[in-house]
Design a protein around this motif. Structure first.
Motif, PDB file in Angstrom:
ATOM      1  N   GLY B  47       0.843  -1.198   0.000  1.00  0.00           N
ATOM      2  CA  GLY B  47       0.000   0.000   0.000  1.00  0.00           C
ATOM      3  C   GLY B  47       0.875   1.244   0.000  1.00  0.00           C
ATOM      4  N   MET B  48       1.492   1.503   1.134  1.00  0.00           N
ATOM      5  CA  MET B  48       2.223   2.782   1.263  1.00  0.00           C
ATOM      6  C   MET B  48       3.529   2.812   0.471  1.00  0.00           C
ATOM      7  N   ALA B  49       4.304   1.713   0.524  1.00  0.00           N
ATOM      8  CA  ALA B  49       5.551   1.703  -0.249  1.00  0.00           C
ATOM      9  C   ALA B  49       5.248   1.755  -1.743  1.00  0.00           C
ATOM     10  N   ALA B  50       4.168   1.092  -2.132  1.00  0.00           N
ATOM     11  CA  ALA B  50       3.761   1.180  -3.546  1.00  0.00           C
ATOM     12  C   ALA B  50       3.434   2.629  -3.900  1.00  0.00           C
ATOM     13  N   GLY B  51       2.795   3.323  -2.967  1.00  0.00           N
ATOM     14  CA  GLY B  51       2.517   4.750  -3.185  1.00  0.00           C
ATOM     15  C   GLY B  51       3.799   5.552  -3.321  1.00  0.00           C
ATOM     16  N   MET B  52       4.798   5.218  -2.518  1.00  0.00           N
ATOM     17  CA  MET B  52       6.060   5.945  -2.611  1.00  0.00           C
ATOM     18  C   MET B  52       6.767   5.690  -3.944  1.00  0.00           C
ATOM     19  N   GLU B  53       6.521   4.525  -4.519  1.00  0.00           N
ATOM     20  CA  GLU B  53       7.081   4.277  -5.861  1.00  0.00           C
ATOM     21  C   GLU B  53       6.493   5.261  -6.869  1.00  0.00           C
ATOM     22  N   ILE B  54       5.202   5.490  -6.745  1.00  0.00           N
ATOM     23  CA  ILE B  54       4.551   6.466  -7.644  1.00  0.00           C
ATOM     24  C   ILE B  54       5.114   7.865  -7.369  1.00  0.00           C
ATOM     25  N   VAL B  55       5.297   8.163  -6.079  1.00  0.00           N
ATOM     26  CA  VAL B  55       5.880   9.461  -5.716  1.00  0.00           C
ATOM     27  C   VAL B  55       7.260   9.611  -6.356  1.00  0.00           C
ATOM     28  N   GLY B  56       8.037   8.518  -6.316  1.00  0.00           N
ATOM     29  CA  GLY B  56       9.373   8.548  -6.931  1.00  0.00           C
ATOM     30  C   GLY B  56       9.297   8.839  -8.415  1.00  0.00           C
ATOM     31  N   ASP B  57       8.316   8.227  -9.082  1.00  0.00           N
ATOM     32  CA  ASP B  57       8.133   8.491 -10.518  1.00  0.00           C
ATOM     33  C   ASP B  57       7.781   9.959 -10.760  1.00  0.00           C
ATOM     34  N   LEU B  58       6.910  10.481  -9.905  1.00  0.00           N
ATOM     35  CA  LEU B  58       6.496  11.880 -10.065  1.00  0.00           C
ATOM     36  C   LEU B  58       7.687  12.816  -9.846  1.00  0.00           C
ATOM     37  N   TYR B  59       8.566  12.438  -8.914  1.00  0.00           N
ATOM     38  CA  TYR B  59       9.781  13.236  -8.693  1.00  0.00           C
ATOM     39  C   TYR B  59      10.682  13.164  -9.925  1.00  0.00           C
ATOM     40  N   ASP B  60      10.790  11.960 -10.463  1.00  0.00           N
ATOM     41  CA  ASP B  60      11.605  11.747 -11.666  1.00  0.00           C
ATOM     42  C   ASP B  60      11.122  12.609 -12.819  1.00  0.00           C
ATOM     43  N   LYS B  61       9.815  12.743 -12.921  1.00  0.00           N
ATOM     44  CA  LYS B  61       9.217  13.496 -14.039  1.00  0.00           C
ATOM     45  C   LYS B  61       9.145  14.991 -13.732  1.00  0.00           C
ATOM     46  N   HIS B  62       9.749  15.407 -12.636  1.00  0.00           N
ATOM     47  CA  HIS B  62       9.717  16.816 -12.228  1.00  0.00           C
ATOM     48  C   HIS B  62       8.293  17.320 -11.998  1.00  0.00           C
ATOM     49  N   GLU B  63       7.442  16.410 -11.507  1.00  0.00           N
ATOM     50  CA  GLU B  63       6.096  16.846 -11.112  1.00  0.00           C
ATOM     51  C   GLU B  63       6.021  17.047  -9.604  1.00  0.00           C
ATOM     52  N   TYR B  64       6.815  16.285  -8.876  1.00  0.00           N
ATOM     53  CA  TYR B  64       6.936  16.447  -7.429  1.00  0.00           C
ATOM     54  C   TYR B  64       8.350  16.929  -7.090  1.00  0.00           C
ATOM     55  N   PHE B  65       8.433  17.724  -6.032  1.00  0.00           N
ATOM     56  CA  PHE B  65       9.718  18.245  -5.575  1.00  0.00           C
ATOM     57  C   PHE B  65       9.821  17.980  -4.067  1.00  0.00           C
ATOM     58  N   VAL B  66      10.805  18.560  -3.432  1.00  0.00           N
ATOM     59  CA  VAL B  66      11.040  18.199  -2.028  1.00  0.00           C
ATOM     60  C   VAL B  66       9.850  18.534  -1.114  1.00  0.00           C
ATOM     61  N   PRO B  67       9.187  19.684  -1.245  1.00  0.00           N
ATOM     62  CA  PRO B  67       8.031  19.916  -0.365  1.00  0.00           C
ATOM     63  C   PRO B  67       6.976  18.815  -0.495  1.00  0.00           C
ATOM     64  N   GLU B  68       6.743  18.373  -1.735  1.00  0.00           N
ATOM     65  CA  GLU B  68       5.760  17.301  -1.933  1.00  0.00           C
ATOM     66  C   GLU B  68       6.266  16.000  -1.300  1.00  0.00           C
ATOM     67  N   LEU B  69       7.561  15.709  -1.472  1.00  0.00           N
ATOM     68  CA  LEU B  69       8.119  14.490  -0.862  1.00  0.00           C
ATOM     69  C   LEU B  69       7.932  14.507   0.649  1.00  0.00           C
ATOM     70  N   LEU B  70       8.167  15.673   1.236  1.00  0.00           N
ATOM     71  CA  LEU B  70       8.040  15.766   2.695  1.00  0.00           C
ATOM     72  C   LEU B  70       6.604  15.536   3.149  1.00  0.00           C
ATOM     73  N   LEU B  71       5.659  16.075   2.393  1.00  0.00           N
ATOM     74  CA  LEU B  71       4.252  15.872   2.756  1.00  0.00           C
ATOM     75  C   LEU B  71       3.841  14.409   2.546  1.00  0.00           C
ATOM     76  N   CYS B  72       4.350  13.780   1.484  1.00  0.00           N
ATOM     77  CA  CYS B  72       4.086  12.351   1.269  1.00  0.00           C
ATOM     78  C   CYS B  72       4.664  11.547   2.432  1.00  0.00           C
ATOM     79  N   ALA B  73       5.839  11.955   2.891  1.00  0.00           N
ATOM     80  CA  ALA B  73       6.482  11.251   4.008  1.00  0.00           C
ATOM     81  C   ALA B  73       5.627  11.360   5.263  1.00  0.00           C
ATOM     82  N   ASP B  74       5.063  12.534   5.500  1.00  0.00           N
ATOM     83  CA  ASP B  74       4.176  12.709   6.666  1.00  0.00           C
ATOM     84  C   ASP B  74       2.984  11.760   6.575  1.00  0.00           C
ATOM     85  N   ALA B  75       2.430  11.661   5.366  1.00  0.00           N
ATOM     86  CA  ALA B  75       1.273  10.780   5.175  1.00  0.00           C
ATOM     87  C   ALA B  75       1.679   9.332   5.423  1.00  0.00           C
ATOM     88  N   LEU B  76       2.851   8.979   4.924  1.00  0.00           N
ATOM     89  CA  LEU B  76       3.316   7.601   5.112  1.00  0.00           C
ATOM     90  C   LEU B  76       3.508   7.291   6.601  1.00  0.00           C
TER      91      LEU B  76
END
Lengths: 348, 226
Positions: B47-76
């Protein structure tokens, strides 16, 4: 070839006047351990008195044939003046820059004293600038720098909280950035009066490895434009890290020059910003002065010049523990290989 | 609703909640997982790690940046805090039992990258010994020896602070050459990592998370027998 003084060379570059060769200078810290050792002091002591700060900057400049001196060296002078406790590592034998162990937990809790210029080591920096102006200011360029609003905010507020609040709590972040923007405008003018010939605004917390270009456009760029609009002296915008996606916005910030580090794709950048904008960069301030061979130095500098820079300068503070021969080679090669005109600046 | 359908639905909610940095949604789904007696470890990894994989893809595509990563981390973490006490020992029997010592070296107080990596190590099942920030260099060596950790992860955000990492690498390798040392931070390049004698590196918080996500992704594939 006409000979210019270092100061004429650097200031000529900023005016885009023809100069004799590429200057060797920086907008970041360039104090070196060999110079510090000559003065018989330890690294942490260079931050503590105006005399140590000015002498170590001056000695580093002379030893390595730089065209400029730059003070201060650490990023804690302003937070310290705001009243935050700092660690100076004063008894350490190592190269440890001052740090801020405890920051404000959120932007709305920041309080900036009205007389911060008199607090902490702010008067030390002022006096160091005065000393440098008196002692080398006729021939050498004197540089100084201030952190940009967002990076300074990250020095005084816990960075992860600040980052998250750019998405959830933006109004509070914007309010702090506005306050810091006005302070930076005044402080830049102040340093100018104290002796700085050029100012570097170091907004290194805003590259695209941290913030999105959209966020940069919305949150960062307007404040940079306001600062540069108010500064009527030579001014550089420095952002390190991944800057390819925001380079046009950096160009549009109103700075005279933009400065990048080795993560930037120089040739692409030059195409995007055109030939009129001054571009500085982008050697690694650790690897090139510390461990590169002479051949690697020559190749790297030639690469920067071919990439379209108007000044080959370090993309970050020069790591103080330099290989003396390397740093001298870097500066001599810059002068030698930089005799031809650069995109924005002709040659005498 | 059948158990398997419910499981899939809740895993998707966990994943979506992480991606959309929706702490409430993640916490709610995590509580349902526990209430329904579904696998906590399964929920974390699929569930959550799979979500982080998607987050990683979004970071790769320059759609997510560090603020988004931090908020995803809080959710995780909102989900991890609920699920972790319910992981069954048999879930971990054949899985990673590694230990990692991590911290930001003396002279540096920036710990975003370190905290993101810590999260991913925790998700992967490592025991993390977090020394915090501005850590005296000797402390890393002491902690590695004390815990016999297989990995030491060091972080420094600026050129002006990264040299401490070289000393730590030397001290640890002198005592135990088999320890894997990872370096992270903006000034850390491949050259620097090699020069310092490190085994791996990441040059930004995002890159570090990417590497950690890949590690967990491999772990998930291993578990699925792929």
């Amino acid at each position: 070839m006409a000979r210019l003084t270092s100061k004429q060379r650097v200031l000529g570059l900023f005016r885009r006047d023809p100069i004799d060769t590429m200057p060797c200078f920086s907008g970041q810290g360039m104090v070196t351990l060999p110079a510090i050792h000559c003065l018989g002091i330890r690294f942490p002591q260079v931050h503590l008195t105006a005399e140590n700060m000015a002498e170590s900057a001056k000695k580093s400049m002379h030893m390595f044939e730089f065209d400029s001196v730059v003070v201060p060296f650490d990023m804690c002078t302003i937070p310290e003046a705001f009243g935050l406790p700092i660690s100076l590592y004063a008894n350490s034998e190592d190269i440890l820059y001052p740090t801020i162990p405890g920051k404000w937990p959120s932007p709305e809790e920041v309080t900036i004293p009205g007389d911060y210029l008199k607090m902490g080591r702010m008067p030390v920096v002022d006096k160091a600038l005065n000393l440098l102006r008196e002692e080398v200011g006729e021939d050498k360029a004197i540089g100084s720098w201030i952190l940009g609003p967002f990076t300074l905010a990250g020095q005084i507020v816990e960075l992860d909280i600040l980052m998250k609040m750019t998405i959830r709590g933006r109004a509070k972040v914007e309010s702090l950035l506005d306050e810091l923007t006005e302070l930076i405008i005044d402080l830049g003018r102040h340093y100018r009066l104290e002796g700085a010939d050029y100012m570097n605004l170091r907004e290194m917390g805003t590259g695209s490895d941290l913030l999105s270009p959209r966020m940069f456009k919305m949150l960062i760029l307007p404040r940079l434009q306001r600062i540069f609009d108010e500064w009527d002296f030579p001014k550089v915008l420095h952002i390190c890290g991944f800057t390819d996606l925001i380079i046009e916005m950096m160009r549009d910030s109103g700075a005279d020059a933009i400065s990048v580090d080795h993560n930037n794709t120089l040739a692409e950048t030059r195409k995007k910003i055109g030939d009129r904008m001054l571009l500085f960069g982008d050697y690694n301030g650790f690897t090139l002065p510390k461990k590169a061979t002479k051949e690697e130095i020559k190749e790297y500098i030639q690469g920067c010049i071919d990439g379209g820079v108007d000044a080959v300068w370090p993309g970050c503070d020069i790591w103080p523990e330099v290989n003396e021969e390397n740093l001298l080679t870097i500066n001599r090669k810059i002068r030698e290989l930089g005799r031809g005109p650069s995109p924005a600046v002709g040659r005498l | 609703m059948g158990k398997e359908k419910l499981r899939e639905e809740l895993l998707k909610e966990l994943s979506d909640g992480v991606v959309n940095f929706d702490e409430d949604k993640v916490a709610e789904a995590a509580k349902r997982i526990v209430e329904e007696g579904l696998g906590a470890y399964d929920a974390i990894m699929n569930g959550m790690a799979a979500g982080m994989e998607i987050v990683g893809d979004l970071y790769d595509k320059h759609e997510y940046f560090v603020p988004e990563l931090l908020l995803c981390a809080d959710a995780l973490y909102a989900g991890l805090d609920i699920l972790r006490p319910h992981i069954k020992s048999e879930d971990l029997a054949d899985r990673v039992k590694g230990q990692v010592v991590m911290g930001t070296v003396q002279g540096d107080v920036h710990d975003i990258g370190k905290n993101l990596i810590k999260m991913m190590f925790e998700v992967a099942g490592f025991t993390v010994h977090d020394l915090g920030r501005d850590v005296p260099l000797e402390k890393f060596v002491e902690e590695q020896v004390r815990t016999d950790s297989e990995i030491v992860a060091l972080s420094a955000m600026m050129t002006t602070t990264m040299m401490g990492m070289k000393k730590v690498v030397e001290m640890i390798k002198a005592k135990n050459p088999d320890v894997m040392i990872m370096l992270g931070g903006a000034p850390v390049t491949k050259d620097v990592a090699t020069l310092f004698g490190a085994d791996g590196y990441a040059e930004s918080a995002g890159n570090a998370v990417q590497e950690a996500i890949k590690m967990i992704s491999r772990l998930r594939k291993l578990e699925k027998g792929q």
